[in-house]
Enzyme design. Structure first.
Site, mmCIF file in Angstrom:
data_model
loop_
_atom_site.group_PDB
_atom_site.id
_atom_site.type_symbol
_atom_site.label_atom_id
_atom_site.label_comp_id
_atom_site.label_asym_id
_atom_site.label_seq_id
_atom_site.Cartn_x
_atom_site.Cartn_y
_atom_site.Cartn_z
ATOM 1 N N ALA A 77 -14.440 18.309 13.204
ATOM 2 C CA ALA A 77 -15.020 16.958 13.207
ATOM 3 C C ALA A 77 -15.245 16.486 11.776
ATOM 4 C CB ALA A 77 -16.337 16.965 13.984
ATOM 5 N N ASN A 119 -10.161 22.488 8.274
ATOM 6 C CA ASN A 119 -9.824 22.509 6.856
ATOM 7 C C ASN A 119 -8.803 23.614 6.555
ATOM 8 O OD1 ASN A 119 -12.301 23.645 7.813
ATOM 9 N ND2 ASN A 119 -12.649 24.491 5.786
ATOM 10 N N THR A 122 -3.138 19.533 7.493
ATOM 11 C CA THR A 122 -1.959 19.706 6.640
ATOM 12 C C THR A 122 -1.737 21.205 6.436
ATOM 13 O OG1 THR A 122 -2.507 17.656 5.516
ATOM 14 C CG2 THR A 122 -0.940 19.112 4.407
ATOM 15 N N LEU A 159 -3.754 9.078 6.802
ATOM 16 C CA LEU A 159 -4.829 8.159 6.394
ATOM 17 C C LEU A 159 -5.337 8.519 4.999
ATOM 18 C CD1 LEU A 159 -7.894 9.590 6.411
ATOM 19 C CD2 LEU A 159 -7.527 9.493 8.856
ATOM 20 N N LYS A 194 4.712 15.967 5.228
ATOM 21 C CA LYS A 194 3.327 15.705 4.809
ATOM 22 C C LYS A 194 3.096 16.217 3.389
ATOM 23 C CE LYS A 194 -0.854 14.689 4.618
ATOM 24 N NZ LYS A 194 -1.338 13.326 4.515
ATOM 25 N N CYS A 196 -6.861 16.400 -0.951
ATOM 26 C CA CYS A 196 -5.475 16.651 -0.517
ATOM 27 C C CYS A 196 -4.479 16.901 -1.644
ATOM 28 C CB CYS A 196 -4.984 15.479 0.313
ATOM 29 S SG CYS A 196 -5.905 15.284 1.838
ATOM 30 N N PHE A 225 -14.517 10.641 -5.532
ATOM 31 C CA PHE A 225 -13.147 10.721 -6.074
ATOM 32 C C PHE A 225 -12.424 9.384 -6.028
ATOM 33 C CE2 PHE A 225 -9.812 10.747 -2.748
ATOM 34 C CZ PHE A 225 -10.570 10.795 -1.589
HETATM 35 P P1 NAD Z 1 -13.163 18.708 6.722
HETATM 36 O O1 NAD Z 1 -13.574 19.905 5.967
HETATM 37 O O2 NAD Z 1 -13.867 17.407 6.509
HETATM 38 O O3 NAD Z 1 -13.246 19.024 8.293
HETATM 39 C C1 NAD Z 1 -12.822 20.214 8.869
HETATM 40 C C2 NAD Z 1 -13.832 20.621 9.931
HETATM 41 O O4 NAD Z 1 -13.306 21.720 10.664
HETATM 42 C C3 NAD Z 1 -15.185 21.086 9.376
HETATM 43 O O5 NAD Z 1 -16.216 20.277 9.896
HETATM 44 C C4 NAD Z 1 -15.311 22.550 9.845
HETATM 45 O O6 NAD Z 1 -16.625 22.917 10.180
HETATM 46 C C5 NAD Z 1 -14.406 22.534 11.058
HETATM 47 N N1 NAD Z 1 -13.918 23.848 11.462
HETATM 48 C C6 NAD Z 1 -13.390 24.824 10.682
HETATM 49 N N2 NAD Z 1 -13.016 25.872 11.437
HETATM 50 C C7 NAD Z 1 -13.324 25.558 12.734
HETATM 51 C C8 NAD Z 1 -13.178 26.213 13.983
HETATM 52 N N3 NAD Z 1 -12.602 27.419 14.062
HETATM 53 N N4 NAD Z 1 -13.627 25.601 15.098
HETATM 54 C C9 NAD Z 1 -14.184 24.382 15.048
HETATM 55 N N5 NAD Z 1 -14.333 23.692 13.891
HETATM 56 C C10 NAD Z 1 -13.905 24.275 12.750
HETATM 57 O O7 NAD Z 1 -11.592 18.508 6.445
HETATM 58 P P2 NAD Z 1 -10.740 17.157 6.547
HETATM 59 O O8 NAD Z 1 -10.831 16.396 5.280
HETATM 60 O O9 NAD Z 1 -11.037 16.477 7.836
HETATM 61 O O10 NAD Z 1 -9.271 17.762 6.590
HETATM 62 C C11 NAD Z 1 -8.807 18.470 7.714
HETATM 63 C C12 NAD Z 1 -7.325 18.696 7.555
HETATM 64 O O11 NAD Z 1 -6.646 17.432 7.485
HETATM 65 C C13 NAD Z 1 -6.931 19.435 6.277
HETATM 66 O O12 NAD Z 1 -5.824 20.251 6.552
HETATM 67 C C14 NAD Z 1 -6.513 18.322 5.337
HETATM 68 O O13 NAD Z 1 -5.584 18.749 4.373
HETATM 69 C C15 NAD Z 1 -5.873 17.333 6.281
HETATM 70 N N6 NAD Z 1 -5.897 15.935 5.826
HETATM 71 C C16 NAD Z 1 -7.011 15.424 5.194
HETATM 72 C C17 NAD Z 1 -7.023 14.083 4.803
HETATM 73 C C18 NAD Z 1 -8.215 13.506 4.103
HETATM 74 O O14 NAD Z 1 -8.093 12.404 3.569
HETATM 75 N N7 NAD Z 1 -9.354 14.156 4.076
HETATM 76 C C19 NAD Z 1 -5.938 13.262 5.080
HETATM 77 C C20 NAD Z 1 -4.834 13.813 5.744
HETATM 78 C C21 NAD Z 1 -4.838 15.144 6.111
HETATM 79 C C1 UDX Z 2 -4.277 10.881 0.043
HETATM 80 C C2 UDX Z 2 -3.031 10.144 0.562
HETATM 81 O O1 UDX Z 2 -2.995 8.829 -0.003
HETATM 82 C C3 UDX Z 2 -3.067 10.066 2.065
HETATM 83 O O2 UDX Z 2 -1.872 9.451 2.545
HETATM 84 C C4 UDX Z 2 -3.166 11.466 2.615
HETATM 85 O O3 UDX Z 2 -3.213 11.431 4.022
HETATM 86 C C5 UDX Z 2 -4.404 12.169 2.080
HETATM 87 O O4 UDX Z 2 -4.364 12.164 0.646
HETATM 88 P P1 UDX Z 2 -6.823 10.236 -0.339
HETATM 89 O O5 UDX Z 2 -6.868 11.498 -1.136
HETATM 90 O O6 UDX Z 2 -7.857 10.012 0.698
HETATM 91 O O7 UDX Z 2 -5.414 10.107 0.397
HETATM 92 O O8 UDX Z 2 -6.901 8.981 -1.352
HETATM 93 P P2 UDX Z 2 -5.822 8.226 -2.270
HETATM 94 O O9 UDX Z 2 -6.005 6.789 -2.072
HETATM 95 O O10 UDX Z 2 -4.460 8.757 -2.110
HETATM 96 O O11 UDX Z 2 -6.342 8.575 -3.731
HETATM 97 C C6 UDX Z 2 -6.239 9.876 -4.270
HETATM 98 C C7 UDX Z 2 -6.663 9.870 -5.720
HETATM 99 O O12 UDX Z 2 -5.719 9.191 -6.528
HETATM 100 C C8 UDX Z 2 -8.012 9.186 -5.956
HETATM 101 O O13 UDX Z 2 -8.765 9.925 -6.877
HETATM 102 C C9 UDX Z 2 -7.606 7.846 -6.528
HETATM 103 O O14 UDX Z 2 -8.602 7.278 -7.334
HETATM 104 C C10 UDX Z 2 -6.376 8.234 -7.339
HETATM 105 N N1 UDX Z 2 -5.450 7.120 -7.599
HETATM 106 C C11 UDX Z 2 -4.864 6.468 -6.553
HETATM 107 C C12 UDX Z 2 -5.159 6.755 -8.902
HETATM 108 O O15 UDX Z 2 -5.670 7.339 -9.851
HETATM 109 N N2 UDX Z 2 -4.286 5.727 -9.122
HETATM 110 C C13 UDX Z 2 -3.671 5.062 -8.105
HETATM 111 O O16 UDX Z 2 -2.876 4.147 -8.381
HETATM 112 C C14 UDX Z 2 -3.969 5.445 -6.783
#
Ligand code: NAD
Ligand code: UDX
Length: 480
Positions: free
Chosen positions: A9, A87, A128, A159, A216, A272, A334
């Site tokens: 979540a 994660n 990912t 996203l 990805k 990421c 960030f």
């Molecule tokens: P997050 O740390 O915010 O959330 C992960 C959650 O999973 C945590 O709340 C943790 O407690 C829970 N968890 C871990 N092990 C578990 C288990 N065995 N059972 C139930 N819950 C469990 O991470 P996030 O930012 O949501 O990212 C999740 C994944 O999505 C990662 O692989 C990340 O690379 C990918 N991703 C993240 C973003 C982003 O912008 N944050 C975007 C695209 C993809």
């Molecule tokens: C990124 C990808 O954009 C998204 O598609 C993927 O699913 C998750 O990783 P996020 O990390 O949430 O998303 O934010 P993003 O908008 O990509 O910014 C990443 C970093 O790059 C930030 O620190 C931002 O400030 C920086 N950035 C972005 C720059 O320094 N310059 C830019 O022109 C754009």
């Protein structure tokens, strides 16, 4: 009614499932997590993450067809489709430490699914993961199940934080990879039908499993590469008198390049980019492709260089020392519109300034003091292993001061560093700030938020990334 369970979540699981619930009233969505605190927050008025528009979506569906629960086993057992959105941090020890993805959380989730599933399930990789993870997950599920059939799909999430709801409502594409067997194709269609409730069919791409997993990692590497490219050019702009904003505008006008993701900055951050590129580097090394690995590694090297270049510029401008000087830091997240600090460049910049004994005072509109103090106390890569994190004890030394107001942070400071592009920093009363500061008053804009000319008129000595330098700074070249 189709039943979906999402394990994890977090920043992805929460918003993604909330939007699926909103757009698919005929689907029941339950998001589960091992963190009781996170689930409690999702069920409260104060959601665990800040994301514009999220509160509204959750309010519309929570209790209707969207639920948050810690009863993981029960909801896995009931679900038809299980998303795994846990994660996948960088490994901190053992084989591949500092590069490879740590799949512990993923493996635990898969073993739990195998343990409790009594009927066929579609298991969706939302996290990912390294390319070929689906093969490993398949093995865990098949070898631990009791006659249950599993179809593994890869459905990576694109996203970006700060715009998650907008991105989920109107995605550039949804990517679904599956096995090219009749059962695999049927599972792909089942997931496609969920997204087809609001995403136009031509934006739903279906591929084989490995293409989806690799796309990805490759997409994030390409995006980060653009930022490192423009940041590399920003250093050359400062050396020559060119203006990086003008150069980026000219480059981006070429339709083959496009205008987005060309903003020079103090460096990219977020959970990421670095993690996924390191993962890509490790995979290339494992496949005997050192040249490819080094190519992508350099994207991270430029990012580290950009952060240390910024710190060096601050120190060298201020008579080669910031020892005992108050430095105000505006912005710690960030990027704007999020309270997330994972891999924020502010951590490295603050640690650099603290290394030179500065007295750092931080203001960020969304990040709590506890988060900032903890981030600055943590070792590299430890941030995304939340189950190991303990709250800071009251007796621990706090490395920095944190305020709830930009004017308090800047009062009496020798220099101001802008490290996040929050909109409110554009509207601050900089005359008031200048008057309250020590003189000469320095402004270091790591996000090109303020107009350097206006700041100079007020009296600041100004450094903006990639912009022509003040004569003061030209006379004191930063050690880069
Ligand atoms: P997050 O740390 O915010 O959330 C992960 C959650 O999973 C945590 O709340 C943790 O407690 C829970 N968890 C871990 N092990 C578990 C288990 N065995 N059972 C139930 N819950 C469990 O991470 P996030 O930012 O949501 O990212 C999740 C994944 O999505 C990662 O692989 C990340 O690379 C990918 N991703 C993240 C973003 C982003 O912008 N944050 C975007 C695209 C993809
Ligand atoms: C990124 C990808 O954009 C998204 O598609 C993927 O699913 C998750 O990783 P996020 O990390 O949430 O998303 O934010 P993003 O908008 O990509 O910014 C990443 C970093 O790059 C930030 O620190 C931002 O400030 C920086 N950035 C972005 C720059 O320094 N310059 C830019 O022109 C754009």
């Amino acid at each position: 009614m189709v039943k979906i369970c999402c394990i994890g979540a977090g920043y992805v699981g929460g918003p993604t499932m909330a939007v699926i619930a909103l757009k698919c009233p005929a689907v029941e969505v339950v998001v589960v997590d091992i963190s009781v605190a996170r689930i409690t927050a999702w069920n409260s008025e104060q959601l665990p993450i800040y994301e514009p528009g999220l509160d509204d979506v959750v309010k519309q569906c929570r209790g209707r067809n969207l639920f948050f629960s810690t009863d993981i086993e029960k909801h896995i057992a009931r679900a038809d489709i299980i998303f795994v959105s846990v994660n996948t941090p960088t490994k901190t020890r053992g084989l591949g430490a500092g590069k490879a993805a740590d799949l512990t959380y993923w493996e635990n989730a898969a073993r739990m699914i195998a343990d409790v599933a009594k009927a066929d399930k579609i298991v969706v990789e939302k996290s990912t993961v390294p390319v070929k993870t689906a093969e490993a997950i398949e093995k865990i599920l098949i070898h631990n199940s009791r006659g249950v059939n599993f179809q593994i799909l890869s459905n990576p999430e694109f996203l970006a934080e700060g715009t998650a709801i907008k991105d989920l409502f109107n995605p550039d594409r949804v990517l679904i990879g599956g096995r090219e067997t009749p059962e695999g194709k049927k599972a792909v269609q089942a997931l496609k039908q969920v997204y087809a409730n609001w995403v136009p069919e031509d934006r739903i791409i279906t591929t084989n499993l490995w293409s989806a997993e690799l796309s990805k990692l490759a997409a994030n590497a390409f995006l980060a590469q653009r930022i490192s490219s423009v940041n590399a050019i920003s250093a050359l702009c400062e050396a020559t008198g060119a203006d990086v904003a003008e150069v980026a505008y000219a480059i981006g006008k070429d339709t083959r390049v496009g205008p987005r993701f060309l903003s020079a900055s103090v460096g990219f951050g977020g959970s990421c980019f670095q993690k996924d590129i390191l993962n890509l580097v490790y995979i290339c090394e494992c496949h005997g492709l050192p040249e490819v690995a080094n190519y992508w590694k350099d994207v991270i090297k430029i990012n580290d260089y950009q952060k240390s270049r910024f710190v060096n510029r601050v120190v060298s401008s201020m008579f080669n020392t910031v020892s005992e000087k108050k430095i105000a830091v505006l912005g710690f997240a960030f990027k704007k519109d999020t309270g997330d600090t994972r891999e924020t460049p502010a951590i490295d910049v603050c640690k650099g300034l603290l290394g030179d004994k500065a007295k750092v005072c931080i203001y960020d509109p969304q990040v709590t003091e506890e988060q900032i103090q903890r981030d600055l106390a943590l070792n590299k890569f430890d941030w995304d292993h939340p189950v190991h994190l303990q709250p800071m004890s009251a007796t621990e030394v706090k490395p920095v001061a944190v305020t709830r107001d930009a004017y308090e942070a800047t009062k009496g400071a020798h220099g101001v560093c802008i490290l996040t592009e929050w909109d409110e920093f554009k509207k601050l009363d900089y005359v008031r700030i200048y008057e309250s500061m020590q003189k000469p008053a320095f402004m270091f804009d790591g996000r090109n938020v303020v107009d350097p000319q206006k700041m100079r008129e007020i009296g600041f000595i100004v450094y903006s990334i990639g912009k022509p330098l003040d004569s003061w700074l030209v006379d004191r070249p930063a050690v880069v």
